[in-house]
Design a protein around this motif. Structure first.
Motif, PDB file in Angstrom:
ATOM      1  N   VAL B 140      12.526  -4.003 -36.410  1.00  0.00           N
ATOM      2  CA  VAL B 140      13.952  -3.650 -36.483  1.00  0.00           C
ATOM      3  C   VAL B 140      14.441  -3.989 -37.897  1.00  0.00           C
ATOM      4  O   VAL B 140      13.935  -4.910 -38.543  1.00  0.00           O
ATOM      5  CB  VAL B 140      14.856  -4.397 -35.470  1.00  0.00           C
ATOM      6  CG1 VAL B 140      14.513  -4.053 -34.049  1.00  0.00           C
ATOM      7  CG2 VAL B 140      14.826  -5.905 -35.696  1.00  0.00           C
ATOM      8  N   ASP B 141      15.408  -3.230 -38.336  1.00  0.00           N
ATOM      9  CA  ASP B 141      16.047  -3.544 -39.615  1.00  0.00           C
ATOM     10  C   ASP B 141      17.180  -4.530 -39.348  1.00  0.00           C
ATOM     11  O   ASP B 141      18.000  -4.310 -38.464  1.00  0.00           O
ATOM     12  CB  ASP B 141      16.613  -2.275 -40.257  1.00  0.00           C
ATOM     13  CG  ASP B 141      15.504  -1.306 -40.629  1.00  0.00           C
ATOM     14  OD1 ASP B 141      14.454  -1.784 -41.092  1.00  0.00           O
ATOM     15  OD2 ASP B 141      15.691  -0.090 -40.444  1.00  0.00           O
ATOM     16  N   TYR B 143      20.674  -6.360 -39.323  1.00  0.00           N
ATOM     17  CA  TYR B 143      22.013  -5.794 -39.506  1.00  0.00           C
ATOM     18  C   TYR B 143      23.098  -6.868 -39.511  1.00  0.00           C
ATOM     19  O   TYR B 143      24.278  -6.550 -39.578  1.00  0.00           O
ATOM     20  CB  TYR B 143      22.324  -4.726 -38.442  1.00  0.00           C
ATOM     21  CG  TYR B 143      22.279  -5.224 -37.015  1.00  0.00           C
ATOM     22  CD1 TYR B 143      21.069  -5.289 -36.347  1.00  0.00           C
ATOM     23  CD2 TYR B 143      23.433  -5.616 -36.350  1.00  0.00           C
ATOM     24  CE1 TYR B 143      21.006  -5.741 -35.049  1.00  0.00           C
ATOM     25  CE2 TYR B 143      23.377  -6.064 -35.050  1.00  0.00           C
ATOM     26  CZ  TYR B 143      22.166  -6.128 -34.407  1.00  0.00           C
ATOM     27  OH  TYR B 143      22.106  -6.587 -33.119  1.00  0.00           O
ATOM     28  N   TYR B 144      22.683  -8.141 -39.417  1.00  0.00           N
ATOM     29  CA  TYR B 144      23.643  -9.234 -39.615  1.00  0.00           C
ATOM     30  C   TYR B 144      22.877 -10.434 -40.150  1.00  0.00           C
ATOM     31  O   TYR B 144      21.644 -10.493 -40.056  1.00  0.00           O
ATOM     32  CB  TYR B 144      24.388  -9.583 -38.318  1.00  0.00           C
ATOM     33  CG  TYR B 144      23.506 -10.149 -37.236  1.00  0.00           C
ATOM     34  CD1 TYR B 144      23.299 -11.507 -37.109  1.00  0.00           C
ATOM     35  CD2 TYR B 144      22.866  -9.306 -36.332  1.00  0.00           C
ATOM     36  CE1 TYR B 144      22.486 -12.020 -36.127  1.00  0.00           C
ATOM     37  CE2 TYR B 144      22.040  -9.804 -35.345  1.00  0.00           C
ATOM     38  CZ  TYR B 144      21.855 -11.168 -35.247  1.00  0.00           C
ATOM     39  OH  TYR B 144      21.038 -11.680 -34.270  1.00  0.00           O
ATOM     40  N   TRP B 148      24.231 -17.334 -39.367  1.00  0.00           N
ATOM     41  CA  TRP B 148      25.373 -17.672 -38.515  1.00  0.00           C
ATOM     42  C   TRP B 148      24.950 -18.270 -37.175  1.00  0.00           C
ATOM     43  O   TRP B 148      25.729 -18.964 -36.525  1.00  0.00           O
ATOM     44  CB  TRP B 148      26.240 -16.427 -38.270  1.00  0.00           C
ATOM     45  CG  TRP B 148      27.021 -16.028 -39.477  1.00  0.00           C
ATOM     46  CD1 TRP B 148      26.781 -14.965 -40.292  1.00  0.00           C
ATOM     47  CD2 TRP B 148      28.178 -16.683 -40.011  1.00  0.00           C
ATOM     48  NE1 TRP B 148      27.706 -14.926 -41.312  1.00  0.00           N
ATOM     49  CE2 TRP B 148      28.577 -15.967 -41.162  1.00  0.00           C
ATOM     50  CE3 TRP B 148      28.920 -17.810 -39.641  1.00  0.00           C
ATOM     51  CZ2 TRP B 148      29.683 -16.335 -41.935  1.00  0.00           C
ATOM     52  CZ3 TRP B 148      30.019 -18.181 -40.408  1.00  0.00           C
ATOM     53  CH2 TRP B 148      30.377 -17.441 -41.534  1.00  0.00           C
ATOM     54  N   VAL B 159      28.111 -18.726 -30.544  1.00  0.00           N
ATOM     55  CA  VAL B 159      27.873 -17.611 -31.473  1.00  0.00           C
ATOM     56  C   VAL B 159      26.647 -16.810 -31.040  1.00  0.00           C
ATOM     57  O   VAL B 159      26.638 -15.577 -31.157  1.00  0.00           O
ATOM     58  CB  VAL B 159      27.754 -18.092 -32.934  1.00  0.00           C
ATOM     59  CG1 VAL B 159      26.464 -18.834 -33.208  1.00  0.00           C
ATOM     60  CG2 VAL B 159      27.857 -16.898 -33.884  1.00  0.00           C
ATOM     61  N   GLY B 162      27.833 -14.629 -28.448  1.00  0.00           N
ATOM     62  CA  GLY B 162      28.663 -13.586 -29.042  1.00  0.00           C
ATOM     63  C   GLY B 162      27.836 -12.519 -29.734  1.00  0.00           C
ATOM     64  O   GLY B 162      28.162 -11.329 -29.680  1.00  0.00           O
ATOM     65  N   ILE B 163      26.750 -12.932 -30.365  1.00  0.00           N
ATOM     66  CA  ILE B 163      25.894 -11.968 -31.060  1.00  0.00           C
ATOM     67  C   ILE B 163      25.248 -11.005 -30.061  1.00  0.00           C
ATOM     68  O   ILE B 163      25.140  -9.811 -30.326  1.00  0.00           O
ATOM     69  CB  ILE B 163      24.820 -12.712 -31.896  1.00  0.00           C
ATOM     70  CG1 ILE B 163      25.474 -13.336 -33.140  1.00  0.00           C
ATOM     71  CG2 ILE B 163      23.687 -11.773 -32.300  1.00  0.00           C
ATOM     72  CD1 ILE B 163      24.576 -14.288 -33.912  1.00  0.00           C
ATOM     73  N   GLY B 166      27.313  -7.847 -26.790  1.00  0.00           N
ATOM     74  CA  GLY B 166      27.527  -6.403 -26.833  1.00  0.00           C
ATOM     75  C   GLY B 166      26.255  -5.600 -26.670  1.00  0.00           C
ATOM     76  O   GLY B 166      26.308  -4.369 -26.583  1.00  0.00           O
ATOM     77  N   LEU B 167      25.118  -6.294 -26.624  1.00  0.00           N
ATOM     78  CA  LEU B 167      23.854  -5.563 -26.439  1.00  0.00           C
ATOM     79  C   LEU B 167      23.703  -5.087 -25.003  1.00  0.00           C
ATOM     80  O   LEU B 167      22.812  -4.307 -24.700  1.00  0.00           O
ATOM     81  CB  LEU B 167      22.664  -6.451 -26.810  1.00  0.00           C
ATOM     82  CG  LEU B 167      22.557  -6.859 -28.285  1.00  0.00           C
ATOM     83  CD1 LEU B 167      21.445  -7.881 -28.469  1.00  0.00           C
ATOM     84  CD2 LEU B 167      22.290  -5.637 -29.149  1.00  0.00           C
ATOM     85  N   TYR B 228      21.715  -1.605 -29.234  1.00  0.00           N
ATOM     86  CA  TYR B 228      21.766  -1.186 -30.628  1.00  0.00           C
ATOM     87  C   TYR B 228      20.875  -2.067 -31.507  1.00  0.00           C
ATOM     88  O   TYR B 228      20.805  -1.866 -32.720  1.00  0.00           O
ATOM     89  CB  TYR B 228      23.200  -1.167 -31.167  1.00  0.00           C
ATOM     90  CG  TYR B 228      23.995  -2.432 -30.914  1.00  0.00           C
ATOM     91  CD1 TYR B 228      24.832  -2.521 -29.816  1.00  0.00           C
ATOM     92  CD2 TYR B 228      23.909  -3.518 -31.757  1.00  0.00           C
ATOM     93  CE1 TYR B 228      25.558  -3.659 -29.560  1.00  0.00           C
ATOM     94  CE2 TYR B 228      24.641  -4.673 -31.513  1.00  0.00           C
ATOM     95  CZ  TYR B 228      25.464  -4.735 -30.420  1.00  0.00           C
ATOM     96  OH  TYR B 228      26.181  -5.877 -30.164  1.00  0.00           O
ATOM     97  N   SER B 229      20.214  -3.056 -30.909  1.00  0.00           N
ATOM     98  CA  SER B 229      19.231  -3.847 -31.646  1.00  0.00           C
ATOM     99  C   SER B 229      17.895  -3.105 -31.628  1.00  0.00           C
ATOM    100  O   SER B 229      17.363  -2.734 -32.667  1.00  0.00           O
ATOM    101  CB  SER B 229      19.087  -5.230 -31.012  1.00  0.00           C
ATOM    102  OG  SER B 229      18.065  -5.951 -31.644  1.00  0.00           O
TER     103      SER B 229
END
Lengths: 125, 286
Positions: B140-141, B143-144, B148, B159, B162-163, B166-167, B228-229
């Motif tokens: 995977v590329d 993206y954050y 953090w 956190v 939170g990361i 949304g997956l 989206y991961s």
């Protein structure tokens, strides 16, 4: 709903108030060419001002493409536009400034902006 | 009433040190070894291990990786930074499998587990009954900034949750999504980030795919559309380099199909498990 509805949606929500009890930030929310300044104090949206702003001063800016924002707010948002991090992944959301308030309150920001959705998605069975 | 899941601990030598590893299992039949995602633990498989439709045909086994869940980190952990690598991950999986005496297990992993099953198929395919990669891609590329996920001025549990929140698909039941996040909130400091070292950096397996022989070790890849991961396109791209692999894109599911909405996931998994049973029956036939 628009960002101007955030105080009425967030400030009476005990869960968001608890999650955000240490959250203080001035957030510039830009959707397409429109801008709002959100003054966040102790997890409450103390005020919302609608731009344009000539000399805005902010802690953190969240800039979202208009089409992506509209999809994010749809009752059953499509894959890739259902979450702030999904928008970030798709380069339709950009963060600027001090990211600490955002990352340390990631669940708050996701949930607070999602309150602007009209209806929650139904469970898949 | 008690659930049928049995849990216990065993000592497994890994990386030259004895590790105390937590294992859960239930059912009987074809061994099915299940791997949790980065920063989480065996509880993600609670739906599968409680599904009698599966456990009547499969011996379902899952374990917490070292540093995760109820498995201990190795002695001296406080002096080192945890970083998962392809080699250490494969060693842990084969070490547990051998310690349990699993014969040609089918290995099903999700996310980092979906990644490592590709390496297992490439380098140890003859020892396996097949692999099932959930949310599987060869790379995977980023993206954050993963910094953090581990720093003293941000709550690690919150956190990390939170990361990954949304997956999951917005249609997945709210209580199951939050159960999934609870596991993330309980990870040790730096452990999720240490797993991402494998997922986003060291464990780029693109060059390993050509070593996979699906005639020897069949490969099934199932990916939820809201991830989206590891996106559906990333899985399809991976499958294009594994001739004979089987891809299913799962509607209204995200990065944690077995945990965020098991009942819905089971409708996609069942045909795969039926195929595995069919192959096992063919092998057993005179």
């Amino acid at each position: 709903m628009t960002p101007e509805d955030l105080p009425s949606l967030v400030n009476g929500n005990p869960m968001l108030r608890r999650w955000g009890r240490f959250l203080d930030a001035d957030v510039l929310l830009a959707v397409g060419t429109e801008e709002w300044m959100l003054r966040l104090r102790d997890g409450a949206v103390e005020s919302v001002r609608h731009g344009p702003f000539l000399m805005p001063s902010w802690t953190l800016a969240i800039r979202i493409e208009l089409e992506a924002w509209q999809a994010f707010l749809s009752p059953e948002p499509p894959p890739g536009r259902h979450d702030l991090m999904a928008l970030l992944r798709g380069r339709e959301l950009r963060l600027e400034g001090n990211l600490h308030p955002f990352m340390s309150h990631l669940l708050w920001f996701k949930a607070a902006l999602a309150t602007l959705r009209s209806q929650p998605a139904r469970a898949a069975a | 009433m008690m659930e049928p899941i049995r849990g216990g601990y065993m000592a497994v030598p890994l990386g030259g040190k004895l590790h105390r590893i937590y294992v859960e299992e239930t059912g009987s039949g074809i061994p099915l070894l299940c791997l949790h995602t980065a920063g989480s633990d065996t509880r993600q498989w609670r739906g599968l291990l409680n599904d009698a439709r599966v456990t009547q045909h499969f011996r379902c086994v899952t374990f917490d990786l070292p540093w995760h869940g109820k498995s201990s980190p190795p002695d001296g952990w406080w002096k080192e930074e945890y970083k998962l690598t392809t080699a250490s991950y494969v060693e842990a999986i084969l070490g547990v499998s051998d310690a349990l005496g699993l014969d040609r297990p089918v290995v099903m992993g999700c996310s980092i587990g979906g990644r490592v099953v590709l390496e297992l198929a490439a380098s140890h395919g003859a020892r396996l009954g097949g692999v099932i990669g959930l949310q599987s891609s060869s790379h995977v590329d980023p993206y954050y900034d993963t910094e953090w996920a581990h720093r003293p001025d941000v709550h690690g549990g919150e956190v990390c949750a939170g990361i990954v929140s949304g997956l999951m698909a917005p249609q997945s039941p709210e209580n199951e999504r939050w159960e999934t996040l609870w596991h993330y909130m309980q990870g040790g400091p730096g452990v999720f980030r240490g797993d991402l070292h494998f997922y986003k950096a060291e464990g780029d397996l693109r060059a390993r795919l050509e070593a996979i022989d699906t005639a020897r070790c069949p490969v099934w890849l199932l990916t939820g559309e809201y991830d989206y991961s590891c996106s559906p396109e990333a899985t399809r791209e991976t499958a294009r380099h594994i001739p004979g692999s089987d891809v299913t894109i799962m509607s209204r599911l995200g990065h944690f199909p077995m945990s965020e909405n098991y009942e819905h996931f089971a409708t996609f998994l069942r045909p795969v498990l039926d195929q595995i049973r069919g192959r096992a029956a063919d092998r057993a036939a005179p």
